[in-house]
Enzyme design. Structure first.
Site, PDB file in Angstrom:
ATOM      1  N   ASP A 127     -59.965  -9.305  72.810  1.00 57.23           N
ATOM      2  CA  ASP A 127     -59.360 -10.554  72.325  1.00 57.23           C
ATOM      3  C   ASP A 127     -59.365 -10.674  70.798  1.00 57.23           C
ATOM      4  O   ASP A 127     -58.627 -11.489  70.239  1.00 57.23           O
ATOM      5  CB  ASP A 127     -60.095 -11.767  72.905  1.00 57.23           C
ATOM      6  CG  ASP A 127     -59.853 -11.945  74.391  1.00 57.23           C
ATOM      7  OD1 ASP A 127     -59.066 -11.172  74.956  1.00 57.23           O
ATOM      8  OD2 ASP A 127     -60.450 -12.867  74.981  1.00 57.23           O
ATOM      9  N   GLN A 274     -55.177  -3.749  80.282  1.00 56.08           N
ATOM     10  CA  GLN A 274     -55.420  -3.796  78.832  1.00 56.08           C
ATOM     11  C   GLN A 274     -56.866  -3.469  78.484  1.00 56.08           C
ATOM     12  O   GLN A 274     -57.188  -3.195  77.339  1.00 56.08           O
ATOM     13  CB  GLN A 274     -55.097  -5.206  78.293  1.00 56.08           C
ATOM     14  CG  GLN A 274     -53.639  -5.573  78.451  1.00 56.08           C
ATOM     15  CD  GLN A 274     -53.441  -7.082  78.434  1.00 56.08           C
ATOM     16  OE1 GLN A 274     -53.120  -7.658  77.403  1.00 56.08           O
ATOM     17  NE2 GLN A 274     -53.643  -7.727  79.573  1.00 56.08           N
TER      18      GLN A 274
END
Ligand code: F6P
Length: 342
Positions: A127, A274
């Site tokens: 993130d 991801q």
């Protein structure tokens, strides 16, 4: 010196590269000893430990995941959590612990450091939302996965005159979305930092389709929010650290776009793809630099601090600085993305 090592929170590509760097430097070069704990803070609470020698870290720099395992366990939610952590460290005669983690893991590390536990942090999360550092380990690999997906969706969108909505991770910050959106040439990017107005998004797509294009790519971060609750959101569970388990906003967004614009729309959720697979070279190098820096910090007694990339250099910062405030996408990057919107 005897060091403990753990990987906590959501895994990401590059964790094994940090583990390798710590062990190769501490054990292989300095003659120290390293004890690895299984599954984040859980392994320290339960004393699930094993000695890590250089053979244990051979051939792992390119491997995704973590050979130690990971969990989102928060020691402060467990009976006598901090005491049990201290007991485990004492039992193994450890001088301190290196915690490789994101917001949840490093918030716990900060609180433990305040209680006097010897802990050093290494920042990782796809993130990229930890403060006091340029980039976290795993982020560049995730952006690569998301960009490749956008590239691939372009050709099929064009063949079928479709709107493609691609959902990427990013709970509180839209770093992956905005980066893959810019790199992949997305037509609209929706991120948590800027609540979106669905009418405006649809108007933008209509203008684009009437002017020239017959297809569009919309990148949406899983944590993006509609203005004034103008679109229903899926019901999210909450994890041990109080974070919502996101995923699925595009399943609402896609049909809404189709209904309002009349354009055939498809949805792709990239999810944990991801977080998996081999780290890109940037993440391997960053992980290696941070692992070596964490050993140097421990050697210097820099407990309560985090190794970090800042302005291209490896520095160390107070652990608290990394988690005090979330690092969100700055307006300047949003403005750059907006140049290519529509
Ligand atoms: O914080 C990293 C992250 O990948 C977020 O982007 C995502 O919301 C979350 O972890 C998912 O975690 P999990 O499915 O492992 O609980």
């Amino acid at each position: 010196m005897r060091l403990g090592l753990l990987t906590g929170g959501g895994d990401c590509p590059g964790l094994n590269a940090v583990i390798r760097a710590v062990v190769r430097d501490a054990v292989g070069r300095r003659g120290d000893e390293v004890v690895g704990f299984a599954d984040g803070w859980l392994g320290v609470l339960d004393d699930d430990a094993r000695t890590l020698d250089t053979a244990a870290v051979r051939g792992i720099i390119h491997r995704g995941g973590t050979i130690l395992g990971s969990s989102g366990t928060n020691p402060f939610n467990h009976d006598r959590g901090p005491e049990r952590i201290e007991e485990t460290l004492a039992r193994h005669r450890l001088d301190g612990l290196i915690a490789i983690g994101g917001e949840g893991t490093l918030t716990a590390a900060t609180r433990l450091a305040d209680l006097g536990v010897h802990v050093i942090g290494v920042p990782k999360t796809i993130d990229n939302d930890l403060s006091a550092n340029d980039y976290t380990i795993g982020f560049h690999t995730a952006v690569g996965v998301a960009t490749e997906a956008v590239d691939r969706l372009h050709s099929t969108a064009e063949s079928h005159n479709r709107v493609m909505v691609v959902e990427v991770m990013g709970r509180h910050a839209g770093w992956i979305a905005i980066s893959a959106g810019i790199a992949g040439g997305a037509d609209a990017t929706l991120i948590p930092e800027r609540p979106f107005d669905l009418d405006e998004v649809c108007a933008l797509l209509r203008t684009r389709h009437m002017r020239s294009a017959s297809f569009s790519i919309v990148v949406v971060a899983e944590g993006a929010l509609p203005v004034d609750h103008s679109m229903p959101l899926p019901a999210y569970e909450v994890d041990e650290n109080g974070f919502p388990r996101l995923g699925g906003i595009s399943a609402v967004l896609g049909p809404q776009i189709q209904e309002r614009t009349g354009y055939d729309t498809r949805v792709t959720i990239l999810g944990h793809t991801q977080r998996g697979g081999s780290p890109v070279p940037f993440d391997r190098i960053l992980a290696t630099r941070l692992g070596v820096a964490a050993v140097a910090l421990a050697t210097a007694g820099g407990w309560g601090r985090m190794a970090a990339l800042s302005g291209g250099e490896i520095v160390d910062v107070p652990l608290a600085d990394a988690v005090a405030e979330r690092k969100v996408v700055p307006d300047s990057l949003i403005r750059t993305a907006e140049v290519f919107t529509g």
